[in-house]
Write a protein that holds these residues in place. Structure first.
Motif, PDB file in Angstrom:
ATOM      1  N   ILE A  62       0.846  -1.202   0.000  1.00 55.80           N
ATOM      2  CA  ILE A  62       0.000   0.000   0.000  1.00 55.80           C
ATOM      3  C   ILE A  62       0.879   1.248   0.000  1.00 55.80           C
ATOM      4  N   ILE A  63       0.443   2.249  -0.772  1.00 56.23           N
ATOM      5  CA  ILE A  63       1.130   3.559  -0.788  1.00 56.23           C
ATOM      6  C   ILE A  63       0.144   4.584  -0.252  1.00 56.23           C
ATOM      7  N   GLY A  64       0.465   5.175   0.878  1.00 57.46           N
ATOM      8  CA  GLY A  64      -0.448   6.123   1.527  1.00 57.46           C
ATOM      9  C   GLY A  64      -1.231   5.405   2.603  1.00 57.46           C
ATOM     10  N   THR A  65      -0.812   5.600   3.850  1.00 55.57           N
ATOM     11  CA  THR A  65      -1.448   4.876   4.966  1.00 55.57           C
ATOM     12  C   THR A  65      -2.120   5.862   5.917  1.00 55.57           C
ATOM     13  N   GLY A  66      -2.750   6.899   5.352  1.00 59.82           N
ATOM     14  CA  GLY A  66      -3.447   7.895   6.156  1.00 59.82           C
ATOM     15  C   GLY A  66      -4.848   7.435   6.505  1.00 59.82           C
ATOM     16  N   ASN A  67      -5.763   8.366   6.498  1.00 58.52           N
ATOM     17  CA  ASN A  67      -7.155   8.097   6.859  1.00 58.52           C
ATOM     18  C   ASN A  67      -7.759   6.969   6.005  1.00 58.52           C
ATOM     19  N   ALA A 121       4.348  -1.467   3.006  1.00 57.56           N
ATOM     20  CA  ALA A 121       3.566  -0.234   3.153  1.00 57.56           C
ATOM     21  C   ALA A 121       4.499   0.954   2.991  1.00 57.56           C
ATOM     22  N   CYS A 122       3.952   2.037   2.446  1.00 57.17           N
ATOM     23  CA  CYS A 122       4.771   3.225   2.191  1.00 57.17           C
ATOM     24  C   CYS A 122       4.021   4.475   2.620  1.00 57.17           C
ATOM     25  N   ASP A 123       4.678   5.358   3.335  1.00 60.74           N
ATOM     26  CA  ASP A 123       4.121   6.676   3.639  1.00 60.74           C
ATOM     27  C   ASP A 123       5.274   7.608   3.991  1.00 60.74           C
ATOM     28  N   LEU A 124       5.047   8.896   3.745  1.00 54.69           N
ATOM     29  CA  LEU A 124       6.061   9.891   4.107  1.00 54.69           C
ATOM     30  C   LEU A 124       6.027  10.178   5.603  1.00 54.69           C
ATOM     31  N   LYS A 125       4.885   9.925   6.227  1.00 52.54           N
ATOM     32  CA  LYS A 125       4.744  10.237   7.658  1.00 52.54           C
ATOM     33  C   LYS A 125       5.013   8.978   8.468  1.00 52.54           C
ATOM     34  N   ALA A 126       6.084   9.056   9.293  1.00 47.06           N
ATOM     35  CA  ALA A 126       6.568   7.865   9.991  1.00 47.06           C
ATOM     36  C   ALA A 126       5.510   7.282  10.934  1.00 47.06           C
ATOM     37  N   ILE A 177      -3.323   2.380  -3.669  1.00 45.43           N
ATOM     38  CA  ILE A 177      -2.819   3.760  -3.664  1.00 45.43           C
ATOM     39  C   ILE A 177      -3.866   4.641  -2.980  1.00 45.43           C
ATOM     40  N   ALA A 178      -3.481   5.265  -1.874  1.00 44.12           N
ATOM     41  CA  ALA A 178      -4.422   6.121  -1.135  1.00 44.12           C
ATOM     42  C   ALA A 178      -3.707   7.385  -0.675  1.00 44.12           C
ATOM     43  N   THR A 179      -3.064   8.022  -1.632  1.00 42.10           N
ATOM     44  CA  THR A 179      -2.344   9.270  -1.376  1.00 42.10           C
ATOM     45  C   THR A 179      -3.221  10.452  -1.796  1.00 42.10           C
ATOM     46  N   PRO A 180      -2.808  11.688  -1.560  1.00 46.77           N
ATOM     47  CA  PRO A 180      -3.606  12.839  -2.015  1.00 46.77           C
ATOM     48  C   PRO A 180      -3.878  12.770  -3.528  1.00 46.77           C
ATOM     49  N   CYS A 181      -4.974  13.383  -3.928  1.00 46.68           N
ATOM     50  CA  CYS A 181      -5.521  13.197  -5.289  1.00 46.68           C
ATOM     51  C   CYS A 181      -4.538  13.541  -6.409  1.00 46.68           C
ATOM     52  N   ASP A 182      -3.695  14.546  -6.203  1.00 45.11           N
ATOM     53  CA  ASP A 182      -2.798  14.968  -7.295  1.00 45.11           C
ATOM     54  C   ASP A 182      -1.707  13.943  -7.574  1.00 45.11           C
ATOM     55  N   LEU A 183      -1.565  12.925  -6.726  1.00 49.49           N
ATOM     56  CA  LEU A 183      -0.502  11.930  -6.922  1.00 49.49           C
ATOM     57  C   LEU A 183      -1.019  10.637  -7.554  1.00 49.49           C
ATOM     58  N   HIS A 184      -2.333  10.511  -7.677  1.00 50.79           N
ATOM     59  CA  HIS A 184      -2.895   9.232  -8.129  1.00 50.79           C
ATOM     60  C   HIS A 184      -2.391   8.812  -9.506  1.00 50.79           C
ATOM     61  N   LYS A 192     -10.252   7.008  -5.623  1.00 56.81           N
ATOM     62  CA  LYS A 192     -10.785   8.063  -6.459  1.00 56.81           C
ATOM     63  C   LYS A 192     -10.152   9.382  -6.040  1.00 56.81           C
ATOM     64  N   PRO A 193     -10.168  10.425  -6.824  1.00 57.73           N
ATOM     65  CA  PRO A 193     -10.606  10.450  -8.222  1.00 57.73           C
ATOM     66  C   PRO A 193      -9.544   9.868  -9.155  1.00 57.73           C
ATOM     67  N   ARG A 194     -10.016   9.485 -10.315  1.00 52.95           N
ATOM     68  CA  ARG A 194      -9.159   8.882 -11.343  1.00 52.95           C
ATOM     69  C   ARG A 194      -8.029   9.843 -11.758  1.00 52.95           C
ATOM     70  N   GLY A 201      -6.762  19.146  10.802  1.00 52.98           N
ATOM     71  CA  GLY A 201      -6.668  17.682  10.747  1.00 52.98           C
ATOM     72  C   GLY A 201      -5.489  17.204   9.923  1.00 52.98           C
ATOM     73  N   PRO A 202      -5.243  15.888   9.927  1.00 53.25           N
ATOM     74  CA  PRO A 202      -4.063  15.341   9.240  1.00 53.25           C
ATOM     75  C   PRO A 202      -4.104  15.512   7.716  1.00 53.25           C
ATOM     76  N   SER A 203      -5.286  15.727   7.137  1.00 57.55           N
ATOM     77  CA  SER A 203      -5.356  15.903   5.672  1.00 57.55           C
ATOM     78  C   SER A 203      -5.351  17.374   5.270  1.00 57.55           C
ATOM     79  N   ALA A 204      -5.281  18.282   6.268  1.00 54.52           N
ATOM     80  CA  ALA A 204      -5.398  19.714   5.966  1.00 54.52           C
ATOM     81  C   ALA A 204      -4.217  20.216   5.129  1.00 54.52           C
ATOM     82  N   VAL A 227     -14.200  17.469  -6.840  1.00 58.47           N
ATOM     83  CA  VAL A 227     -13.430  16.330  -7.345  1.00 58.47           C
ATOM     84  C   VAL A 227     -13.146  15.346  -6.206  1.00 58.47           C
ATOM     85  N   GLU A 228     -12.718  15.878  -5.084  1.00 55.46           N
ATOM     86  CA  GLU A 228     -12.268  15.008  -3.994  1.00 55.46           C
ATOM     87  C   GLU A 228     -13.433  14.271  -3.346  1.00 55.46           C
ATOM     88  N   MET A 229     -14.574  14.939  -3.200  1.00 57.41           N
ATOM     89  CA  MET A 229     -15.694  14.312  -2.484  1.00 57.41           C
ATOM     90  C   MET A 229     -16.855  13.961  -3.416  1.00 57.41           C
TER      91      MET A 229
HETATM   92  N1  LIG Z   1     -13.235   6.040  -1.434  1.00 56.15           N
HETATM   93  C1  LIG Z   1     -13.525   6.785  -0.387  1.00 56.15           C
HETATM   94  O1  LIG Z   1     -14.620   6.740   0.160  1.00 56.15           O
HETATM   95  C2  LIG Z   1     -12.474   7.714   0.155  1.00 56.15           C
HETATM   96  C3  LIG Z   1     -12.640   8.255   1.446  1.00 56.15           C
HETATM   97  C4  LIG Z   1     -11.654   9.136   1.899  1.00 56.15           C
HETATM   98  C5  LIG Z   1     -10.582   9.469   1.101  1.00 56.15           C
HETATM   99  N2  LIG Z   1     -10.475   8.938  -0.148  1.00 56.15           N
HETATM  100  C6  LIG Z   1      -9.348   9.285  -1.026  1.00 56.15           C
HETATM  101  O2  LIG Z   1      -8.162   8.696  -0.502  1.00 56.15           O
HETATM  102  C7  LIG Z   1      -7.055   9.549  -0.755  1.00 56.15           C
HETATM  103  C8  LIG Z   1      -6.355   9.832   0.554  1.00 56.15           C
HETATM  104  O3  LIG Z   1      -7.231  10.538   1.413  1.00 56.15           O
HETATM  105  P1  LIG Z   1      -7.019  10.535   2.991  1.00 56.15           P
HETATM  106  O4  LIG Z   1      -8.247  11.101   3.586  1.00 56.15           O
HETATM  107  O5  LIG Z   1      -6.576   9.176   3.421  1.00 56.15           O
HETATM  108  O6  LIG Z   1      -5.812  11.575   3.154  1.00 56.15           O
HETATM  109  P2  LIG Z   1      -4.670  11.527   4.251  1.00 56.15           P
HETATM  110  O7  LIG Z   1      -3.987  12.846   4.194  1.00 56.15           O
HETATM  111  O8  LIG Z   1      -5.245  11.092   5.559  1.00 56.15           O
HETATM  112  O9  LIG Z   1      -3.692  10.369   3.761  1.00 56.15           O
HETATM  113  C9  LIG Z   1      -2.826  10.495   2.670  1.00 56.15           C
HETATM  114  C10 LIG Z   1      -1.506   9.854   3.048  1.00 56.15           C
HETATM  115  O10 LIG Z   1      -0.649   9.851   1.893  1.00 56.15           O
HETATM  116  C11 LIG Z   1       0.666  10.103   2.345  1.00 56.15           C
HETATM  117  N3  LIG Z   1       1.509  10.588   1.249  1.00 56.15           N
HETATM  118  C12 LIG Z   1       1.498  11.802   0.655  1.00 56.15           C
HETATM  119  N4  LIG Z   1       2.419  11.855  -0.332  1.00 56.15           N
HETATM  120  C13 LIG Z   1       3.015  10.640  -0.358  1.00 56.15           C
HETATM  121  C14 LIG Z   1       4.053  10.083  -1.139  1.00 56.15           C
HETATM  122  N5  LIG Z   1       4.673  10.783  -2.112  1.00 56.15           N
HETATM  123  N6  LIG Z   1       4.445   8.800  -0.891  1.00 56.15           N
HETATM  124  C15 LIG Z   1       3.832   8.080   0.090  1.00 56.15           C
HETATM  125  N7  LIG Z   1       2.840   8.564   0.871  1.00 56.15           N
HETATM  126  C16 LIG Z   1       2.446   9.827   0.648  1.00 56.15           C
HETATM  127  C17 LIG Z   1       0.489  11.147   3.446  1.00 56.15           C
HETATM  128  O11 LIG Z   1       1.621  11.224   4.285  1.00 56.15           O
HETATM  129  C18 LIG Z   1      -0.770  10.641   4.146  1.00 56.15           C
HETATM  130  O12 LIG Z   1      -0.484   9.788   5.230  1.00 56.15           O
HETATM  131  C19 LIG Z   1      -7.615  10.792  -1.441  1.00 56.15           C
HETATM  132  O13 LIG Z   1      -7.465  10.681  -2.812  1.00 56.15           O
HETATM  133  C20 LIG Z   1      -9.065  10.777  -1.084  1.00 56.15           C
HETATM  134  O14 LIG Z   1      -9.869  11.382  -2.081  1.00 56.15           O
HETATM  135  C21 LIG Z   1     -11.382   8.061  -0.610  1.00 56.15           C
END
Ligand SMILES: NC(=O)c1ccc[n+]([C@@H]2O[C@H](COP(=O)([O-])OP(=O)(O)OC[C@H]3O[C@@H](n4cnc5c(N)ncnc54)[C@H](O)[C@@H]3O)[C@@H](O)[C@H]2O)c1
Length: 357
Positions: free
Chosen positions: A34-39, A59-64, A99-106, A124-126, A191-194, A208-210
């Motif tokens: 997994i890439i992106g282990t946030g919310n 698993a991969c994330d920038l935040k330890a 992949i669950a990173t911010p939208c601009d990285l998808h 999402k988004p694509r 919050g952590p996504s701010a 786009v995001e929601m």
């Molecule tokens: N399908 C759904 O219902 C649903 C719900 C919430 C969020 N999302 C989507 O999931 C994505 C993430 O949202 P979130 O709420 O988890 O945000 P978030 O900020 O909680 O998590 C994103 C994680 O990605 C990490 N990250 C950022 N750049 C990175 C990189 N280059 N390499 C590795 N990790 C990196 C961040 O450190 C962070 O932990 C968004 O695209 C959002 O739209 C989808």
């Protein structure tokens, strides 16, 4: 909106995305990273622990702190942690990547994962611009692995039954749809996504995001794609909160679909909880009556009694995750495939301002 660009991109979708054909050997664990282990990533990752035949190996994330949490969730499988996603993708023993990173990285990450031969579940988004959506489509078209997008509403049992009834004609010919996503508060400013959510260039903005989920349900119910759109929005309540904010807190949109259906959609973050009409809904108006899609009920014209269209669970857990692994095992094309997700992303992202960024 830039209609010509919208149409050009929509036409490009028509031949897109060959069916996935690289099925995994039966009986073997599907080794997953997994890439992106946030919310969202954290939630998906926790759900994977319950699936048979899945080994959570990286698993991969920038935040330890978030990475450590993910590694401990999957300690059963002794996963390796990474801060550079390319290192994770270099591993030949990983079959599937979330992949669950911010939208601009998808787009960049999904393309890299597909080119590394991985099966990909990308949130999402694509993509957040028509250009990036088209770029991913091109790669997905020539890829032999599964690409599923996190439009999980497509897997909700109640929505599936209700929308099937609409397609069978329970409400007659569809004329108009009215939908909304109204909240009584803004997202957490600290919050952590701010760090990315309120930056429209990173999130694609709230539409786009929601609302990509909501507008995808509208596309699905109407069984078509929009051809024209117009809308207005901005920041009315949460001006410069958090500081530097560029995402809207309210907007209103009108669409006309290729099949002539008209649609109206609003999203606001300032709907007082006490005011009736808060929340999310989709009303589909047809020649025989209207369907409340979220409530799974049909209301006939005149004085007839409402009819229940589905008694199934609305979302029913996370069925899209099992479905992803089923596609990997049997070589089928996902329900939330790249075509559906690209139309949804173009429905929300094809605004002139964004198209030019
Ligand atoms: N399908 C759904 O219902 C649903 C719900 C919430 C969020 N999302 C989507 O999931 C994505 C993430 O949202 P979130 O709420 O988890 O945000 P978030 O900020 O909680 O998590 C994103 C994680 O990605 C990490 N990250 C950022 N750049 C990175 C990189 N280059 N390499 C590795 N990790 C990196 C961040 O450190 C962070 O932990 C968004 O695209 C959002 O739209 C989808």
């Amino acid at each position: 909106m830039n209609r010509r660009q919208f149409l050009k991109n929509s036409v490009a979708l028509a031949g897109a995305a060959a069916a996935a054909s690289l099925a995994a050997p039966a009986g073997e664990d599907i080794r997953t990273g997994i890439i992106g282990t946030g919310n969202r990533g954290g939630h998906l990752w926790r759900s994977l622990v319950n699936l048979d035949g899945v080994k959570m190996v990286a698993a991969c994330d920038l935040k330890a702190d978030r990475l450590d949490k993910a590694l401990s969730v999957a300690s059963r499988d002794n996963p390796t942690g990474y801060s550079d996603y390319r290192k994770l993708l270099e591993r030949k023993d990983i079959d599937a990547v979330f992949i669950a990173t911010p939208c601009d990285l998808h787009v960049e990450m999904a393309i890299a994962a597909l080119q590394a031969g991985k099966h990909v579940y990308c949130e999402k988004p694509r993509g957040i611009t028509p250009e990036s959506i088209a770029r991913l489509l091109k790669v997905a078209r020539s890829s032999k692995t599964v690409l599923q997008v996190g439009q999980q509403m497509r897997y909700g049992p109640q929505l599936r039954e209700t929308i099937a009834k609409i397609h069978e004609g329970v409400a007659g010919k569809i004329i108009m749809v009215k939908a909304q996503r109204h909240a009584g508060n803004d997202l957490d400013h600290d919050g952590p996504s701010a760090d990315w959510f309120f930056d429209a260039k990173r999130s694609g903005d709230v539409i786009v995001e929601m609302a990509v989920h909501n507008l995808d349900v509208c596309n699905w119910a109407i069984n078509c794609r929009p051809e024209r759109a117009a809308g207005f929005g901005g920041v009315g309540m949460w001006v410069n909160e958090p500081p530097g904010r560029t995402s809207m807190d309210g907007y209103t949109l009108s669409y006309e679909y290729v099949n002539g259906v008209k649609m109206s959609f609003t999203q606001v973050f300032f709907h007082p909880r006490g005011l009736p009409g808060n929340g999310q809904y989709f009303y589909v108006y047809g020649t025989k009556g209207a369907v409340d899609v979220s409530g799974a009920r049909f209301y006939p014209m005149g004085r007839g009694e409402p009819q229940v269209l589905s008694t199934a669970q609305r979302l029913g857990g996370e069925p899209q995750l099992q479905a992803f692994y089923d596609c990997i095992r049997n070589g089928a094309k996902p329900v939330a495939n790249v075509n559906i997700a690209a139309v949804a992303a173009l429905t929300v992202a094809c605004r002139q301002g964004h198209a030019q960024q």
